[in-house]
Scaffold this motif. Structure first.
Motif, short mmCIF file in Angstrom:
data_model
loop_
_atom_site.label_atom_id
_atom_site.label_comp_id
_atom_site.label_asym_id
_atom_site.label_seq_id
_atom_site.Cartn_x
_atom_site.Cartn_y
_atom_site.Cartn_z
N ARG A 50 0.84 -1.21 0.00
CA ARG A 50 0.00 0.00 0.00
C ARG A 50 0.87 1.25 0.00
NH1 ARG A 50 -4.63 -1.14 4.58
NH2 ARG A 50 -5.65 -2.87 3.51
N ASP A 51 1.94 1.23 0.78
CA ASP A 51 2.84 2.39 0.84
C ASP A 51 3.51 2.64 -0.51
OD1 ASP A 51 2.11 2.70 3.48
OD2 ASP A 51 3.98 1.85 4.29
N VAL A 52 3.88 1.58 -1.21
CA VAL A 52 4.47 1.74 -2.54
C VAL A 52 3.44 2.34 -3.49
CG1 VAL A 52 5.42 0.54 -4.54
CG2 VAL A 52 6.17 -0.10 -2.24
N ARG A 53 2.21 1.84 -3.44
CA ARG A 53 1.15 2.38 -4.30
C ARG A 53 0.91 3.86 -4.02
NH1 ARG A 53 -1.53 -2.03 -2.50
NH2 ARG A 53 -1.16 -3.85 -3.77
N ALA A 54 1.07 4.29 -2.77
CA ALA A 54 0.88 5.70 -2.41
C ALA A 54 1.96 6.59 -3.02
CB ALA A 54 0.87 5.85 -0.89
N VAL A 55 3.12 6.03 -3.32
CA VAL A 55 4.21 6.81 -3.92
C VAL A 55 3.98 7.02 -5.41
CG1 VAL A 55 6.67 6.71 -4.49
CG2 VAL A 55 5.91 6.09 -2.21
N LEU A 56 3.33 6.09 -6.07
CA LEU A 56 3.19 6.13 -7.53
C LEU A 56 2.61 7.45 -8.06
CD1 LEU A 56 2.11 2.47 -8.33
CD2 LEU A 56 4.40 3.48 -8.41
N PRO A 57 1.53 8.00 -7.47
CA PRO A 57 1.01 9.25 -8.02
C PRO A 57 1.96 10.44 -7.87
CG PRO A 57 -0.61 8.20 -6.58
CD PRO A 57 0.67 7.45 -6.44
N GLU A 58 2.95 10.30 -6.99
CA GLU A 58 3.90 11.40 -6.77
C GLU A 58 5.02 11.42 -7.80
OE1 GLU A 58 3.19 13.64 -4.46
OE2 GLU A 58 1.42 12.42 -3.99
N LEU A 59 5.18 10.35 -8.56
CA LEU A 59 6.23 10.30 -9.57
C LEU A 59 5.85 11.17 -10.76
CD1 LEU A 59 7.10 6.50 -9.42
CD2 LEU A 59 8.32 8.39 -8.34
N LEU A 60 6.82 11.90 -11.27
CA LEU A 60 6.59 12.80 -12.39
C LEU A 60 6.94 12.12 -13.70
CD1 LEU A 60 8.09 15.99 -10.73
CD2 LEU A 60 5.69 15.32 -10.83
N GLY A 61 6.69 12.77 -14.81
CA GLY A 61 6.87 12.19 -16.13
C GLY A 61 8.23 11.59 -16.41
N GLY A 62 9.31 12.19 -15.92
CA GLY A 62 10.64 11.67 -16.20
C GLY A 62 11.14 10.65 -15.20
N ASP A 63 10.37 10.43 -14.15
CA ASP A 63 10.78 9.50 -13.10
C ASP A 63 10.54 8.06 -13.51
OD1 ASP A 63 11.30 11.78 -11.63
OD2 ASP A 63 9.47 11.66 -10.45
N ARG A 64 11.43 7.18 -13.04
CA ARG A 64 11.27 5.75 -13.30
C ARG A 64 11.27 5.00 -11.97
NH1 ARG A 64 15.75 3.94 -17.49
NH2 ARG A 64 17.07 4.66 -15.80
N ILE A 65 10.62 3.85 -11.96
CA ILE A 65 10.54 3.03 -10.76
C ILE A 65 10.77 1.57 -11.14
CG2 ILE A 65 8.03 2.79 -10.89
CD1 ILE A 65 8.05 2.97 -7.75
#
Length: 179
Positions: A50-65
């Protein structure tokens, strides 16, 4: 000919280096059976996901995960990607059966994460380790120092309570405890 010269057509190829902007975030997720403990609801593993999913919307267009699942060994689940939808789908598939070898080898997870990071991207890369903190191999700190020496920051988030909890195993709808 005058019109053609005014348009300035070019013939041939030219290589242009494009600078990518953004961060690279490598998630190292502990999927050992101790993450099934329910001292955090619903379990340590589900809370970490759940914590990882909460980070996803914070990533910007150039970010990779990227995602590495680990227990007694580490396995790459998702290479560094911009595709957050696919990342989320594959994150949902990760569970304690993803890695068959028991234990928690933090060092192997960190070293695999470091291997994902390109040399020219080290200053904008981070490794995030989500674990219940049981480094059975004992080499996690050394691997974190190696990453630091390479210029990659390692963050760790611990899951669980000081009191601990029994590990619940569900099989065929029946709950039992790990001995």
């Amino acid at each position: 000919c005058l019109l053609l010269s005014w348009i300035e057509p070019l013939y041939g190829e030219e290589t242009v280096q494009v600078e990518r902007r953004g961060i690279d975030l490598v998630i190292c997720l502990d999927v050992s059976r101790s993450m099934l403990a329910r001292d955090i609801e619903p379990s340590r593993l589900e809370r970490a996901k759940r914590d990882v999913r909460a980070v996803l919307p914070e990533l910007l267009g150039g970010d990779r995960i990227g995602l590495i699942a680990f227990a007694g060994e580490a396995r790459l689940v998702v290479p560094l990607t911009h595709d957050l939808e696919s990342f989320g789908y594959l994150l949902d598939q990760v569970d304690t059966n993803t890695i068959r070898v028991g234990g928690s080898d933090l060092a192997e997870a960190i070293r695999q994460g470091l291997g994902l990071v390109a040399d020219e991207q080290q200053s904008t890369s981070s490794i995030l380790v989500l674990t219940d903190g049981e480094d059975l191999e004992g080499a996690g700190r050394q691997a974190a120092r190696e990453a630091k020496d390479e210029g990659v920051v390692v963050h760790a988030v611990g899951y669980g309570s000081i009191r601990g909890s029994k590990i619940v195993l569900e099989k065929e709808g029946e709950a039992s405890f790990l001995a």
